[in-house]
Design a protein around this motif. Structure first.
Motif, PDB file in Angstrom:
ATOM      1  N   ASP A 108      45.156  38.433  29.494  1.00  0.00           N
ATOM      2  CA  ASP A 108      44.857  39.746  28.922  1.00  0.00           C
ATOM      3  C   ASP A 108      44.563  40.758  30.028  1.00  0.00           C
ATOM      4  OD1 ASP A 108      45.132  38.808  26.333  1.00  0.00           O
ATOM      5  OD2 ASP A 108      42.984  38.429  26.076  1.00  0.00           O
ATOM      6  N   TYR A 109      44.068  40.243  31.161  1.00  0.00           N
ATOM      7  CA  TYR A 109      43.668  41.093  32.270  1.00  0.00           C
ATOM      8  C   TYR A 109      44.829  41.281  33.238  1.00  0.00           C
ATOM      9  CZ  TYR A 109      38.989  40.602  30.509  1.00  0.00           C
ATOM     10  OH  TYR A 109      37.884  40.647  29.691  1.00  0.00           O
ATOM     11  N   ILE A 110      44.888  42.450  33.846  1.00  0.00           N
ATOM     12  CA  ILE A 110      45.952  42.721  34.804  1.00  0.00           C
ATOM     13  C   ILE A 110      45.720  41.943  36.096  1.00  0.00           C
ATOM     14  CG2 ILE A 110      47.053  44.508  36.215  1.00  0.00           C
ATOM     15  CD1 ILE A 110      46.532  46.450  33.946  1.00  0.00           C
ATOM     16  N   PHE A 111      44.469  41.900  36.522  1.00  0.00           N
ATOM     17  CA  PHE A 111      44.131  41.225  37.780  1.00  0.00           C
ATOM     18  C   PHE A 111      43.358  39.951  37.475  1.00  0.00           C
ATOM     19  CE2 PHE A 111      44.010  45.874  38.833  1.00  0.00           C
ATOM     20  CZ  PHE A 111      45.309  45.902  39.325  1.00  0.00           C
ATOM     21  N   PHE A 112      44.022  38.823  37.685  1.00  0.00           N
ATOM     22  CA  PHE A 112      43.436  37.545  37.316  1.00  0.00           C
ATOM     23  C   PHE A 112      43.633  36.511  38.427  1.00  0.00           C
ATOM     24  CE2 PHE A 112      47.704  38.001  35.671  1.00  0.00           C
ATOM     25  CZ  PHE A 112      48.334  36.849  36.109  1.00  0.00           C
ATOM     26  N   ASN A 113      42.837  35.454  38.324  1.00  0.00           N
ATOM     27  CA  ASN A 113      42.946  34.327  39.245  1.00  0.00           C
ATOM     28  C   ASN A 113      44.260  33.609  38.935  1.00  0.00           C
ATOM     29  OD1 ASN A 113      42.735  31.524  40.116  1.00  0.00           O
ATOM     30  ND2 ASN A 113      40.613  32.006  40.594  1.00  0.00           N
ATOM     31  N   LEU A 114      45.074  33.404  39.931  1.00  0.00           N
ATOM     32  CA  LEU A 114      46.398  32.815  39.713  1.00  0.00           C
ATOM     33  C   LEU A 114      46.331  31.332  39.358  1.00  0.00           C
ATOM     34  CD1 LEU A 114      48.292  34.633  42.589  1.00  0.00           C
ATOM     35  CD2 LEU A 114      48.349  35.158  40.142  1.00  0.00           C
ATOM     36  N   ASN A 115      45.192  30.690  39.582  1.00  0.00           N
ATOM     37  CA  ASN A 115      45.050  29.265  39.262  1.00  0.00           C
ATOM     38  C   ASN A 115      44.650  29.019  37.814  1.00  0.00           C
ATOM     39  OD1 ASN A 115      45.650  28.426  41.915  1.00  0.00           O
ATOM     40  ND2 ASN A 115      43.573  28.914  42.528  1.00  0.00           N
ATOM     41  N   ASN A 116      43.765  29.869  37.273  1.00  0.00           N
ATOM     42  CA  ASN A 116      43.270  29.606  35.917  1.00  0.00           C
ATOM     43  C   ASN A 116      43.448  30.784  34.954  1.00  0.00           C
ATOM     44  OD1 ASN A 116      41.283  31.443  36.623  1.00  0.00           O
ATOM     45  ND2 ASN A 116      39.690  29.882  36.884  1.00  0.00           N
ATOM     46  N   ARG A 117      44.025  31.867  35.410  1.00  0.00           N
ATOM     47  CA  ARG A 117      44.312  33.066  34.617  1.00  0.00           C
ATOM     48  C   ARG A 117      43.063  33.767  34.085  1.00  0.00           C
ATOM     49  NH1 ARG A 117      48.089  29.411  32.632  1.00  0.00           N
ATOM     50  NH2 ARG A 117      47.245  29.509  30.533  1.00  0.00           N
ATOM     51  N   GLU A 118      41.908  33.435  34.619  1.00  0.00           N
ATOM     52  CA  GLU A 118      40.671  34.148  34.275  1.00  0.00           C
ATOM     53  C   GLU A 118      40.637  35.447  35.061  1.00  0.00           C
ATOM     54  OE1 GLU A 118      38.254  33.205  32.036  1.00  0.00           O
ATOM     55  OE2 GLU A 118      39.618  31.568  31.501  1.00  0.00           O
ATOM     56  N   LYS A 119      40.005  36.467  34.502  1.00  0.00           N
ATOM     57  CA  LYS A 119      39.930  37.751  35.208  1.00  0.00           C
ATOM     58  C   LYS A 119      39.197  37.576  36.535  1.00  0.00           C
ATOM     59  CE  LYS A 119      35.652  39.640  33.461  1.00  0.00           C
ATOM     60  NZ  LYS A 119      34.960  40.780  32.932  1.00  0.00           N
ATOM     61  N   LEU A 120      39.593  38.378  37.498  1.00  0.00           N
ATOM     62  CA  LEU A 120      38.894  38.381  38.780  1.00  0.00           C
ATOM     63  C   LEU A 120      37.567  39.108  38.617  1.00  0.00           C
ATOM     64  CD1 LEU A 120      41.735  39.221  41.329  1.00  0.00           C
ATOM     65  CD2 LEU A 120      40.655  37.009  40.927  1.00  0.00           C
ATOM     66  N   SER A 121      36.547  38.621  39.270  1.00  0.00           N
ATOM     67  CA  SER A 121      35.251  39.289  39.253  1.00  0.00           C
ATOM     68  C   SER A 121      35.304  40.492  40.188  1.00  0.00           C
ATOM     69  CB  SER A 121      34.165  38.323  39.732  1.00  0.00           C
ATOM     70  OG  SER A 121      34.373  38.017  41.104  1.00  0.00           O
ATOM     71  N   PRO A 122      34.366  41.423  40.053  1.00  0.00           N
ATOM     72  CA  PRO A 122      34.325  42.546  40.992  1.00  0.00           C
ATOM     73  C   PRO A 122      34.218  42.092  42.451  1.00  0.00           C
ATOM     74  CG  PRO A 122      32.952  43.038  39.102  1.00  0.00           C
ATOM     75  CD  PRO A 122      33.389  41.599  38.966  1.00  0.00           C
ATOM     76  N   SER A 123      33.450  41.043  42.703  1.00  0.00           N
ATOM     77  CA  SER A 123      33.335  40.560  44.091  1.00  0.00           C
ATOM     78  C   SER A 123      34.658  39.961  44.564  1.00  0.00           C
ATOM     79  CB  SER A 123      32.189  39.565  44.246  1.00  0.00           C
ATOM     80  OG  SER A 123      32.402  38.416  43.468  1.00  0.00           O
TER      81      SER A 123
END
Length: 157
Positions: A108-123
Motif C-alpha cells: 500500500d505504501y510507495i516506499f517499503f522494505n524490499l524484503n517484507n513489503r512493510e513501510k519504511l520507518s522515518p529513520s
C-alpha cells in the motif's frame, strides 16, 4: 557555526541519472530522493505516503500528506508538483508503479522494505537518503538537506 547542508536540484538529478533500472533498491532510493525534494517532504511524511495519496490531474501531481509535523489541526495537507510526461519524476514513478504491481513488490505504501513489503520507518527513510546522497558524492548530507535545498530553490525562483 557551520551552515546546514542543502541539496541542489543538480545533485538530485545526478542521483536520478545514476539509477540502475535492474535494481529495485536503486529505483526506490532515487524516487525517495526525488519526491522528497520535489514535494518538500520530511522523512516522516515520505514514510507515510500510500499509492492512494497520489492523484494526477493533467500536468500536476497531488501528493496527500496525511500527518505533518506542523499540522496543528491534524487535517493533513496536499502538495502539488509539476508532473509532465517524460520528466524524471514521470519516468521514475511510472516505472516504480509498474514494478509495484508485481506480486513480489505489492504494498500500500510507495516506499517499503524490499524484503517484507512493510513501510519504511522515518529513520529508515533518513538512512536510505543519507546513503543515496553519499553514493552520489554528497558527504554528510541528511534527508532534511533535501527539504532545505528545495525550499531555498523555490524562494530564489
Amino acid at each position: 557555526r557551520t551552515q546546514p547542508s542543502q541539496i541542489s536540484w543538480t545533485e538530485v538529478e545526478k542521483i536520478v541519472k545514476r539509477v540502475d533500472v535492474q535494481d529495485p533498491k536503486s529505483e526506490r532510493n532515487a524516487l525517495i530522493t526525488l519526491i522528497s525534494w520535489t514535494a518538500l517532504l520530511r522523512a516522516s511524511e515520505a514514510a507515510e505516503i500510500k499509492w492512494t495519496d497520489l492523484k494526477r490531474e493533467g500536468d500536476v501531481l497531488e501528493i496527500r500528506v496525511r500527518h505533518a509535523k506542523n499540522d496543528q489541526l491534524a487535517q493533513g495537507r496536499s502538495t502539488f508538483v509539476e508532473y509532465k510526461d517524460g520528466t524524471d519524476l514521470d519516468i521514475l514513478l511510472s516505472r516504480w508503479r509498474v514494478r509495484c504491481s508485481e506480486p513480489a513488490y505489492k504494498s500500500d505504501y510507495i516506499f517499503f522494505n524490499l524484503n517484507n513489503r512493510e513501510k519504511l520507518s522515518p529513520s529508515a527513510i533518513s538512512k536510505v537518503t543519507k546513503e543515496t546522497l553519499k553514493n552520489a558524492g554528497v558527504e554528510g548530507a541528511t534527508h532534511h538537506a533535501l527539504l532545505r535545498g528545495a525550499a531555498n530553490a523555490q524562494v530564489s525562483n
